[in-house]
Design a protein around this motif. Structure first.
Motif, PDB file in Angstrom:
ATOM      1  N   TYR A   1      76.946  10.549  47.462  1.00 57.18           N
ATOM      2  CA  TYR A   1      77.979   9.709  48.069  1.00 57.18           C
ATOM      3  C   TYR A   1      78.098   8.420  47.256  1.00 57.18           C
ATOM      4  CZ  TYR A   1      77.535  13.035  51.850  1.00 57.18           C
ATOM      5  OH  TYR A   1      77.510  14.213  52.576  1.00 57.18           O
ATOM      6  N   ILE A   2      79.335   8.033  46.971  1.00 55.25           N
ATOM      7  CA  ILE A   2      79.563   6.823  46.165  1.00 55.25           C
ATOM      8  C   ILE A   2      80.573   5.918  46.872  1.00 55.25           C
ATOM      9  CG2 ILE A   2      81.156   8.186  44.684  1.00 55.25           C
ATOM     10  CD1 ILE A   2      80.536   6.064  42.472  1.00 55.25           C
TER      11      ILE A   2
ATOM     12  N   LYS B   1      72.116   9.621  43.060  1.00 57.62           N
ATOM     13  CA  LYS B   1      71.171   9.939  44.150  1.00 57.62           C
ATOM     14  C   LYS B   1      71.837  10.889  45.141  1.00 57.62           C
ATOM     15  CE  LYS B   1      68.975   5.420  44.322  1.00 57.62           C
ATOM     16  NZ  LYS B   1      70.100   4.551  43.999  1.00 57.62           N
ATOM     17  N   GLY B   2      71.084  11.860  45.600  1.00 57.22           N
ATOM     18  CA  GLY B   2      71.619  12.795  46.579  1.00 57.22           C
ATOM     19  C   GLY B   2      71.067  12.516  47.964  1.00 57.22           C
ATOM     20  N   TYR B   3      71.941  12.632  48.953  1.00 55.79           N
ATOM     21  CA  TYR B   3      71.509  12.467  50.352  1.00 55.79           C
ATOM     22  C   TYR B   3      71.973  13.663  51.167  1.00 55.79           C
ATOM     23  CZ  TYR B   3      70.321   7.640  49.321  1.00 55.79           C
ATOM     24  OH  TYR B   3      69.749   6.518  48.790  1.00 55.79           O
TER      25      TYR B   3
ATOM     26  N   GLU C   1      70.544  12.664  56.524  1.00 59.14           N
ATOM     27  CA  GLU C   1      70.276  11.304  56.018  1.00 59.14           C
ATOM     28  C   GLU C   1      71.516  10.422  56.154  1.00 59.14           C
ATOM     29  OE1 GLU C   1      66.828  11.701  52.641  1.00 59.14           O
ATOM     30  OE2 GLU C   1      68.761  12.597  52.173  1.00 59.14           O
ATOM     31  N   ALA C   2      72.679  11.004  55.922  1.00 59.16           N
ATOM     32  CA  ALA C   2      73.928  10.237  56.079  1.00 59.16           C
ATOM     33  C   ALA C   2      74.106   9.829  57.541  1.00 59.16           C
ATOM     34  CB  ALA C   2      75.116  11.075  55.596  1.00 59.16           C
ATOM     35  N   ILE C   3      73.814  10.746  58.455  1.00 62.17           N
ATOM     36  CA  ILE C   3      73.925  10.433  59.890  1.00 62.17           C
ATOM     37  C   ILE C   3      72.946   9.313  60.250  1.00 62.17           C
ATOM     38  CG2 ILE C   3      73.510  11.326  62.235  1.00 62.17           C
ATOM     39  CD1 ILE C   3      74.454  14.081  61.184  1.00 62.17           C
ATOM     40  N   ARG C   4      71.715   9.427  59.745  1.00 61.42           N
ATOM     41  CA  ARG C   4      70.709   8.394  60.054  1.00 61.42           C
ATOM     42  C   ARG C   4      71.124   7.032  59.511  1.00 61.42           C
ATOM     43  NH1 ARG C   4      66.653  11.832  58.108  1.00 61.42           N
ATOM     44  NH2 ARG C   4      66.675  13.465  59.666  1.00 61.42           N
TER      45      ARG C   4
ATOM     46  N   ASP D   1      74.789   1.043  48.107  1.00 62.04           N
ATOM     47  CA  ASP D   1      74.020   2.200  48.575  1.00 62.04           C
ATOM     48  C   ASP D   1      74.670   2.832  49.818  1.00 62.04           C
ATOM     49  OD1 ASP D   1      73.358   0.598  50.714  1.00 62.04           O
ATOM     50  OD2 ASP D   1      71.329   0.171  50.025  1.00 62.04           O
ATOM     51  N   LEU D   2      74.020   3.884  50.298  1.00 65.46           N
ATOM     52  CA  LEU D   2      74.575   4.651  51.412  1.00 65.46           C
ATOM     53  C   LEU D   2      74.783   3.776  52.652  1.00 65.46           C
ATOM     54  CD1 LEU D   2      75.433   7.503  52.317  1.00 65.46           C
ATOM     55  CD2 LEU D   2      73.062   7.921  52.985  1.00 65.46           C
TER      56      LEU D   2
END
Ligand code: UD1
Length: 348
Positions: free
Chosen positions: A241-242, A276-278, A282-285, A328-329
């Motif tokens: 995600y960017i 970086k991969g999520y 992890e995106a929900i968190r 970052d995310l």
């Protein structure tokens, strides 16, 4: 030396009222370019042009027409042959819709590109930045994925139009003296910090971040997480995600690279990701952390056409462009949430 408005270099942004386009128009204007937007408003709103004006203090020149229209595109070029560059975003992008109506996607995405290339050839406009996608890699054999990784057979018509566009460009640039930089985006997320512009999906969102924020605001009951049995640490798919603002900056760098004659060849390709991969969980968190909200979600079956994991090797883009994603995310989720809340107040 500061340039006066007369001396500003002119850049055309097609699809400049859209999601990535609007953030790029803001960045270009903030870097001193004079921007002209062409958009048919198929998937965007004229109000976005006003919002860009609010953010930057300058409302870009706006032309509402369809670039599939050869005559209108030609007339535009006839009066704008002094363009320093073009960033071509305007395209359809919904994977499901592309499978239901392939010709709609081939006609729109390919004919508009060819009309632009003809305009560039006929009126001697040299520099094009093309909006491509990591979708061209499919599920890569090796991660992180490099620009030299093979392009795999497309899983969707949408993805195929990106692959075909890249091929059209690869063979056309040399023949017509056009320089092109194709930027392969990973997963753009987030919104401008002002919350005046952001992603405005039509109908039910396909993409993860708008679905998360629409669920949190109460427009959707719950998020469906597509698959929990992938071969990843938590079983959900991984993406790079960017932040859309980082992505926008990369376009300014690409335009400057071409204008400053710093390109290494007529046709260059760069990955735009964070490296970086999520996972989906992890995106929900991350969203829950920055919003302070619990997100209702449930696991459902895999979505057809989804790949398991992909993230970018960004070393070539970082080194050659001198660009690096900064956000970052959590920044992405925070700004996406702020934007969704602004939308709920009627800010469109
Ligand atoms: C999708 C497109 C891709 C396009 C990109 C633009 C597909 C197959 N691919 O990528 O071609 O370039 O958008 O941003 O559609 N997810 C859920 N629930 C949801 C929505 C998504 O679990 O409601 C998951 C997906 O399974 C995926 C991740 O979230 O693992 C990201 O999905 P999405 O935002 O749609 O992006 P991509 O599928 O990577």
């Amino acid at each position: 030396m500061k340039k006066t408005s007369e001396q500003k270099l002119k850049v055309l942004v097609t699809g400049g009222a859209g999601y990535i386009g609007s953030h790029t128009v803001v960045a270009l204007q903030q870097h001193g370019f004079r921007v002209i937007v062409i958009d048919n408003l198929f998937n965007s709103h004229a109000g976005v042009i006003d919002r860009i004006g609010e953010i930057t203090g300058v409302k870009p020149e706006f032309h509402e027409f369809d670039l599939v229209d050869t005559d209108k595109t030609d007339s535009f070029f006839a009066s704008n042959a002094d363009l320093a560059g073009i960033i071509h975003f305007a395209a359809y992008k919904a994977v499901g819709e592309s499978m239901e109506n392939p010709l709609m996607y081939y006609r729109n995405n390919l004919v508009s590109l060819m009309n632009i290339l003809e305009g560039m050839r006929n009126y001697k406009v040299a520099n094009l930045v093309f909006s491509s996608s990591c979708t061209v890699y499919g599920q890569p054999d090796e991660l992180p994925v490099k620009e030299t990784s093979p392009v795999k057979e497309a899983l969707s018509v949408y993805g195929n139009t990106k692959q075909m566009s890249e091929e059209i460009l690869r063979f056309s640039v040399g023949a017509y003296g056009i320089k092109t930089i194709a930027l392969r985006y990973f997963n753009p997320v987030g919104a401008h910090e002002s919350a005046l512009i952001g992603e405005l999906p039509r109908g039910v969102p396909n993409n993860l971040a708008p679905f998360i924020t629409q669920t949190a605001i109460g427009r959707r009951d719950r998020l469906s997480v597509f698959g929990s049995d992938y071969n990843t640490p938590d079983g959900t798919p991984i993406r790079d995600y960017i932040h859309v603002v980082d992505l926008a900056e990369a376009h300014v760098v690409a335009v400057n690279r071409m204008i400053g004659n710093k390109t290494k060849s007529d046709y260059e390709i760069f990955n735009l990701g964070t490296g970086k991969g999520y996972s989906v969980l992890e995106a929900i968190r991350s969203f829950e952390k920055v919003s302070g909200q619990k997100l209702p979600y449930k696991f459902v079956g895999r979505r057809s056409g989804d790949i398991e994991q992909v993230w970018a090797d960004t070393s070539y883009a970082n080194r050659e462009l001198g660009w690096k994603a900064e956000k970052d995310l959590d920044d992405m989720m925070r700004s996406a949430w702020k934007w969704e809340q602004a939308l709920a107040k009627g800010n469109k």
